[in-house]
Write a protein that holds these residues in place. Structure first.
Motif, PDB file in Angstrom:
ATOM      1  N   GLY A   1      -2.022   7.668   9.423  1.00 22.76           N
ATOM      2  CA  GLY A   1      -3.447   7.553   9.559  1.00 22.76           C
ATOM      3  C   GLY A   1      -3.699   7.156  10.898  1.00 22.76           C
ATOM      4  O   GLY A   1      -5.032   7.429  11.645  1.00 22.76           O
ATOM      5  N   ASN A   2      -2.969   6.538  11.563  1.00 23.77           N
ATOM      6  CA  ASN A   2      -2.936   6.202  13.146  1.00 23.77           C
ATOM      7  C   ASN A   2      -2.860   7.369  14.202  1.00 23.77           C
ATOM      8  O   ASN A   2      -3.441   7.354  15.128  1.00 23.77           O
ATOM      9  CB  ASN A   2      -1.838   5.318  13.518  1.00 23.77           C
ATOM     10  CG  ASN A   2      -1.930   4.033  12.883  1.00 23.77           C
ATOM     11  OD1 ASN A   2      -1.411   3.703  11.685  1.00 23.77           O
ATOM     12  ND2 ASN A   2      -2.943   3.043  13.419  1.00 23.77           N
ATOM     13  N   ILE A   3      -2.384   8.368  13.454  1.00 27.13           N
ATOM     14  CA  ILE A   3      -2.354   9.586  14.540  1.00 27.13           C
ATOM     15  C   ILE A   3      -2.973  10.946  13.740  1.00 27.13           C
ATOM     16  O   ILE A   3      -3.947  11.222  14.398  1.00 27.13           O
ATOM     17  CB  ILE A   3      -0.632  10.090  14.615  1.00 27.13           C
ATOM     18  CG1 ILE A   3      -0.063   8.957  15.227  1.00 27.13           C
ATOM     19  CG2 ILE A   3      -0.505  11.153  15.511  1.00 27.13           C
ATOM     20  CD1 ILE A   3       1.523   9.094  15.444  1.00 27.13           C
ATOM     21  N   VAL A   4      -2.594  11.234  12.701  1.00 27.64           N
ATOM     22  CA  VAL A   4      -3.340  12.583  11.800  1.00 27.64           C
ATOM     23  C   VAL A   4      -4.753  11.958  11.578  1.00 27.64           C
ATOM     24  O   VAL A   4      -5.701  12.875  11.796  1.00 27.64           O
ATOM     25  CB  VAL A   4      -2.385  12.718  10.782  1.00 27.64           C
ATOM     26  CG1 VAL A   4      -3.110  13.938  10.045  1.00 27.64           C
ATOM     27  CG2 VAL A   4      -0.965  13.258  11.370  1.00 27.64           C
ATOM     28  N   GLY A   5      -4.835  10.710  10.840  1.00 32.77           N
ATOM     29  CA  GLY A   5      -6.156  10.387  10.153  1.00 32.77           C
ATOM     30  C   GLY A   5      -7.242  10.307  11.321  1.00 32.77           C
ATOM     31  O   GLY A   5      -8.234  10.575  10.867  1.00 32.77           O
ATOM     32  N   VAL A   6      -6.882   9.800  12.389  1.00 35.71           N
ATOM     33  CA  VAL A   6      -7.933   9.595  13.494  1.00 35.71           C
ATOM     34  C   VAL A   6      -8.210  10.667  14.173  1.00 35.71           C
ATOM     35  O   VAL A   6      -9.405  11.306  14.153  1.00 35.71           O
ATOM     36  CB  VAL A   6      -7.383   8.754  14.652  1.00 35.71           C
ATOM     37  CG1 VAL A   6      -8.326   8.677  15.866  1.00 35.71           C
ATOM     38  CG2 VAL A   6      -7.037   7.298  14.184  1.00 35.71           C
ATOM     39  N   ALA A   7      -7.302  11.717  14.273  1.00 32.02           N
ATOM     40  CA  ALA A   7      -7.359  13.171  14.617  1.00 32.02           C
ATOM     41  C   ALA A   7      -8.432  14.005  13.575  1.00 32.02           C
ATOM     42  O   ALA A   7      -9.542  14.316  14.291  1.00 32.02           O
ATOM     43  CB  ALA A   7      -6.494  14.029  14.842  1.00 32.02           C
ATOM     44  N   THR A   8      -8.237  13.640  12.375  1.00 32.65           N
ATOM     45  CA  THR A   8      -9.077  14.489  11.073  1.00 32.65           C
ATOM     46  C   THR A   8     -10.618  13.717  11.236  1.00 32.65           C
ATOM     47  O   THR A   8     -11.417  14.478  10.932  1.00 32.65           O
ATOM     48  CB  THR A   8      -8.170  13.963   9.729  1.00 32.65           C
ATOM     49  OG1 THR A   8      -7.106  14.659  10.015  1.00 32.65           O
ATOM     50  CG2 THR A   8      -9.181  14.786   8.840  1.00 32.65           C
TER      51      THR A   8
ATOM     52  N   GLU B   1       6.806  18.345   8.774  1.00 26.84           N
ATOM     53  CA  GLU B   1       6.181  19.363   9.569  1.00 26.84           C
ATOM     54  C   GLU B   1       6.266  19.223  11.016  1.00 26.84           C
ATOM     55  O   GLU B   1       6.386  20.231  11.757  1.00 26.84           O
ATOM     56  CB  GLU B   1       4.761  19.006   9.213  1.00 26.84           C
ATOM     57  CG  GLU B   1       3.702  20.112   9.917  1.00 26.84           C
ATOM     58  CD  GLU B   1       2.145  19.767   9.568  1.00 26.84           C
ATOM     59  OE1 GLU B   1       1.361  20.373  10.345  1.00 26.84           O
ATOM     60  OE2 GLU B   1       1.761  19.197   8.420  1.00 26.84           O
ATOM     61  N   SER B   2       6.407  17.776  11.434  1.00 27.63           N
ATOM     62  CA  SER B   2       6.608  17.602  12.873  1.00 27.63           C
ATOM     63  C   SER B   2       8.092  18.046  13.379  1.00 27.63           C
ATOM     64  O   SER B   2       8.131  18.540  14.469  1.00 27.63           O
ATOM     65  CB  SER B   2       6.352  16.039  13.160  1.00 27.63           C
ATOM     66  OG  SER B   2       5.126  15.593  12.741  1.00 27.63           O
ATOM     67  N   VAL B   3       8.859  17.663  12.598  1.00 28.88           N
ATOM     68  CA  VAL B   3      10.487  17.797  12.984  1.00 28.88           C
ATOM     69  C   VAL B   3      10.740  19.546  12.754  1.00 28.88           C
ATOM     70  O   VAL B   3      11.157  20.241  13.860  1.00 28.88           O
ATOM     71  CB  VAL B   3      11.227  17.425  11.889  1.00 28.88           C
ATOM     72  CG1 VAL B   3      12.893  17.676  12.308  1.00 28.88           C
ATOM     73  CG2 VAL B   3      11.428  15.842  12.247  1.00 28.88           C
TER      74      VAL B   3
ATOM     75  N   GLY C   1     -10.624  23.441  18.347  1.00 30.77           N
ATOM     76  CA  GLY C   1     -10.591  24.172  17.060  1.00 30.77           C
ATOM     77  C   GLY C   1      -9.238  23.570  16.429  1.00 30.77           C
ATOM     78  O   GLY C   1      -8.957  24.185  15.107  1.00 30.77           O
ATOM     79  N   LEU C   2      -8.525  22.896  17.015  1.00 30.38           N
ATOM     80  CA  LEU C   2      -7.382  22.075  16.257  1.00 30.38           C
ATOM     81  C   LEU C   2      -7.570  21.036  15.524  1.00 30.38           C
ATOM     82  O   LEU C   2      -8.625  20.223  15.458  1.00 30.38           O
ATOM     83  CB  LEU C   2      -6.213  21.752  17.440  1.00 30.38           C
ATOM     84  CG  LEU C   2      -5.660  22.856  18.226  1.00 30.38           C
ATOM     85  CD1 LEU C   2      -4.954  22.281  19.453  1.00 30.38           C
ATOM     86  CD2 LEU C   2      -4.928  23.910  17.267  1.00 30.38           C
ATOM     87  N   ASN C   3      -6.733  20.545  14.574  1.00 28.19           N
ATOM     88  CA  ASN C   3      -6.913  19.299  13.428  1.00 28.19           C
ATOM     89  C   ASN C   3      -5.908  18.669  13.643  1.00 28.19           C
ATOM     90  O   ASN C   3      -4.590  19.292  13.748  1.00 28.19           O
ATOM     91  CB  ASN C   3      -7.670  19.828  12.442  1.00 28.19           C
ATOM     92  CG  ASN C   3      -8.411  18.825  11.628  1.00 28.19           C
ATOM     93  OD1 ASN C   3      -8.136  17.459  12.095  1.00 28.19           O
ATOM     94  ND2 ASN C   3      -9.045  19.030  10.601  1.00 28.19           N
ATOM     95  N   GLY C   4      -5.703  17.313  12.973  1.00 22.16           N
ATOM     96  CA  GLY C   4      -4.692  16.681  12.769  1.00 22.16           C
ATOM     97  C   GLY C   4      -3.618  16.556  13.910  1.00 22.16           C
ATOM     98  O   GLY C   4      -4.050  16.196  14.669  1.00 22.16           O
ATOM     99  N   ALA C   5      -2.415  16.550  13.342  1.00 22.01           N
ATOM    100  CA  ALA C   5      -1.316  16.211  14.419  1.00 22.01           C
ATOM    101  C   ALA C   5      -1.496  17.282  15.433  1.00 22.01           C
ATOM    102  O   ALA C   5      -1.070  16.787  16.466  1.00 22.01           O
ATOM    103  CB  ALA C   5       0.131  16.234  13.611  1.00 22.01           C
ATOM    104  N   LYS C   6      -1.809  18.650  15.373  1.00 25.13           N
ATOM    105  CA  LYS C   6      -1.803  19.541  16.315  1.00 25.13           C
ATOM    106  C   LYS C   6      -2.704  18.930  17.339  1.00 25.13           C
ATOM    107  O   LYS C   6      -2.697  19.444  18.477  1.00 25.13           O
ATOM    108  CB  LYS C   6      -2.138  21.029  15.649  1.00 25.13           C
ATOM    109  CG  LYS C   6      -1.030  21.420  14.831  1.00 25.13           C
ATOM    110  CD  LYS C   6      -1.262  22.847  14.113  1.00 25.13           C
ATOM    111  CE  LYS C   6      -0.323  23.324  13.361  1.00 25.13           C
ATOM    112  NZ  LYS C   6      -0.643  24.825  13.005  1.00 25.13           N
ATOM    113  N   LEU C   7      -3.838  18.387  16.943  1.00 26.39           N
ATOM    114  CA  LEU C   7      -5.027  18.171  17.911  1.00 26.39           C
ATOM    115  C   LEU C   7      -4.381  16.863  18.712  1.00 26.39           C
ATOM    116  O   LEU C   7      -4.463  17.087  19.908  1.00 26.39           O
ATOM    117  CB  LEU C   7      -6.255  17.600  17.304  1.00 26.39           C
ATOM    118  CG  LEU C   7      -7.320  16.916  18.079  1.00 26.39           C
ATOM    119  CD1 LEU C   7      -7.828  18.059  19.077  1.00 26.39           C
ATOM    120  CD2 LEU C   7      -8.469  16.651  17.038  1.00 26.39           C
TER     121      LEU C   7
END
Length: 465
Positions: free
Chosen positions: A84-91, A177-179, A335-341
Motif C-alpha cells: 500500500g505504501n508503494i503500489v497503493g499510493v501510485a494506484t 512480480e518485482s523479482v 500511462g503507467l500504474n502501480g509498482a511500474k509508476l
C-alpha cells in the motif's frame, strides 16, 4: 461464472466503498476528535513521549512473556506497511489524481483517533487464554464491550477472509512480480515456495517470534526505503512546492461538476484517497488493535497512543514521501500504474536497473512484513471462532499454501476483492466504536484529568521548594 462473481464483487465494492462508508469513516474520526478535544494534536508531545520516547528504555517483560508495546506496534506496522505504501499510493494517484494524496492526509488525521480508540478498547476488553496469553481486538470488544458476539464473529470471519487477500496473496504477488521483472529466469512458483518457507519459520514460533522479528525488521525496512526516497526529493527540491500546489488544486477541483457540489475528479480523489489510506494504515478496520491486545502495557490510553503514531508514520510520512517522489519526477501522466509508476519515478534519478532492484527489495521487504503481521491477525480470529487447535493448524497450512498460489496467479480480481473485505471489516468495527463511545471518551477524559493533576502537583512542588 467467474464474470458473474466479479460483477457481484464490483457491485458490493461500490456499496462498501460508496458515500456511506466515506461518511462513516470520516464521521467516526471527526466525532472522536471533537469528543476527545483534538487529542491527536493537543497531546502530541505526550504521544511522542509514550511511544518513540520509550523505545530505548529497558524493556520489561510482562506476565508469561507478553510482548512489549514497541513489539506490538512493530507487529501492527508490519501488517500495514506493505505494498500500500508503494503500489497503493501510485494506484490512488493514477485513479484519483494528485488530490487523492490530500484525502489520504484527511483520512489519516481522523484515522489517528480512530485507531487510538480501537487499541484502547482492545487492551481494555482483552482476555487471558488458558495458556495465560493476552488476546484482544475487535472480535473481543464487540463481544464483551458491546455485548454483541455475533458482530465479533462477523468481524472475525471478514478478517480471516481478508488475511488471504490483503495480507497474503496480494503481497506475495507483488514480491513475485518485482523479482521476476529483474530476474527473468526466476520461477514465480519457487519465489512463492521460498517465501512460504521463510514465513513459516517465523509464524510457527507464535506471536512472540512474530513480534521479535517485526521489531527488528520493520524499522530497517522503513529506513531503507525512506533513504532512497528522500535522496530523490533532495534532488527534486525545487519541484516540491509545485507538487503541493497540484495536490490541493486537484483535491478541490469542482470544474467537471458544471456547478455541482463535487466534480468527478474530486469524487475519485476522495474515494481513492480514503480507500488507499485505509488500505495502508488500516485505521477503521480494527485489525491493528489485535497486535496491541497482546501487549504487556496495562494502560489502555497510553497503548492507544501507538495507534496515533502508527497512522502518522505509515500515511503522513511513508505514503506522502512516495506520492511526492511520483509527483516531483513528472511520471504521473506517463500511462503507467502501480509498482511500474513508482519504478519510473525512481529510475529518473537512479537509472532503470538500480531503480528496479531498489523497488524489488523494498516491495519484497514490506510485503514480507505484511505476510507475518496479517497471519497473526487471521490466526487470532480463527482461534476466536474455534478454540480447537486443529482449526489453527488448518489455517496455518492454508495460509502458507496461499503464499505459493498467490505468487503464480494474476491477481487483479483479488486486489478488488481485498478492498471489499477491508470495507466489510470496517462496518462492524465502526459500529462497535460508536456503540462504546462512552467507554472510549470516559477513559480518555480520566487520563487527561490525571495528567493535569500531575502537572499541578509538580507546579506546587516547584513553588514549595
Amino acid at each position: 461464472m467467474k464474470e458473474a462473481f466479479a460483477a457481484a464483487n464490483e457491485a458490493l465494492h461500490s456499496i462498501v466503498w460508496g458515500p456511506f462508508m466515506l461518511i462513516l469513516l470520516i464521521g467516526v474520526g471527526v466525532y472522536f476528535t471533537i469528543r476527545t478535544g483534538f487529542f491527536q494534536i493537543r497531546y502530541w508531545p505526550m504521544i511522542w513521549k509514550c511511544t518513540i520516547g520509550r523505545i530505548f528504555r529497558k524493556k520489561v517483560t510482562g506476565e508469561n512473556g507478553a510482548i512489549s508495546s514497541f513489539q506490538a506496534a512493530a507487529t501492527s506496522l508490519a501488517g500495514c506497511i506493505g505494498t500500500g505504501n508503494i503500489v497503493g499510493v501510485a494506484t490512488a494517484l493514477v485513479s484519483g489524481g494528485a488530490g487523492a494524496l490530500f484525502w489520504m492526509w484527511v483520512s489519516s488525521f481522523f484515522g489517528m483517533i480512530t485507531k487510538y480508540a480501537e487499541i484502547l478498547l482492545a487492551v481494555h476488553y482483552r482476555k487471558k487464554t488458558d495458556s495465560g496469553e493476552a488476546v484482544g481486538g475487535p472480535m473481543y470488544y464487540l463481544s464483551a464491550g458491546l455485548g454483541q458476539k455475533w458482530l465479533g464473529s462477523l468481524f472475525a470471519v471478514f478478517c480471516v477472509l481478508a488475511s488471504f487477500g490483503i495480507g497474503n496473496m496480494t503481497q506475495i504477488n507483488s514480491i513475485a512480480e518485482s523479482v521476476s521483472a529483474i530476474a527473468e529466469d526466476s520461477s514465480r512458483f519457487w519465489i512463492g515456495t521460498a517465501a512460504a518457507v521463510l514465513v513459516g519459520m517465523v509464524i510457527l514460533g507464535g506471536v512472540k517470534r512474530i513480534a521479535k522479528i517485526s521489531a527488528v525488521t520493520v524499522p530497517f525496512f522503513a529506513l531503507f526505503y525512506l533513504s532512497g526516497s528522500i535522496l530523490i526529493l533532495l534532488f527534486r527540491l525545487p519541484e516540491i512546492p509545485h507538487a503541493f500546489e497540484l495536490i490541493f488544486a486537484d483535491a478541490f477541483d469542482f470544474r467537471s461538476a458544471g456547478g455541482g457540489i463535487l466534480g468527478y475528479l474530486s469524487m475519485n480523489a476522495v474515494r481513492f484517497g480514503f480507500a488507499r489510506g485505509v488500505f495502508s494504515n488500516e485505521a477503521g478496520m480494527g485489525s491493528g488493535s489485535i497486535a496491541h491486545g497482546a501487549s504487556e502495557n496495562q494502560n489502555e490510553v497510553e497503548e492507544g497512543m501507538w495507534g496515533v503514531f502508527e497512522v502518522f508514520f505509515d500515511t503522513i510520512l511513508m505514503c506522502t514521501i512516495t506520492g511526492l517522489v511520483i509527483l516531483t519526477t513528472g511520471v504521473l501522466n506517463s500511462g503507467l500504474n502501480g509498482a511500474k509508476l513508482t519504478a519510473a519515478a525512481f529510475s529518473s534519478l537512479f537509472g532503470t536497473k538500480f531503480a528496479d532492484w531498489f523497488l524489488a527489495i523494498s516491495v519484497s521487504m514490506f510485503a514480507f512484513a505484511t505476510l507475518i503481521g496479517w497471519f497473526y491477525y487471521g490466526e487470532s480470529c480463527v482461534k476466536f471462532l474455534c478454540e480447537k487447535k486443529s482449526a489453527a493448524r488448518l489455517y496455518q497450512f492454508i495460509y502458507l499454501a496461499c503464499i505459493v498460489l498467490g505468487a503464480v496467479m494474476e491477481l487483479q480480481f483479488v486486489w478488488s476483492l481485498s478492498d471489499t473485505f477491508n470495507g466489510l471489516m470496517a462496518i462492524p468495527n465502526l459500529i462497535g466504536l460508536v456503540g462504546m463511545q462512552k467507554t472510549i471518551c470516559g477513559l480518555t477524559k480520566k487520563y487527561q484529568i490525571g495528567i493535569r493533576e500531575e502537572k499541578r502537583k509538580k507546579q506546587r512542588f516547584r513553588r514549595s521548594t
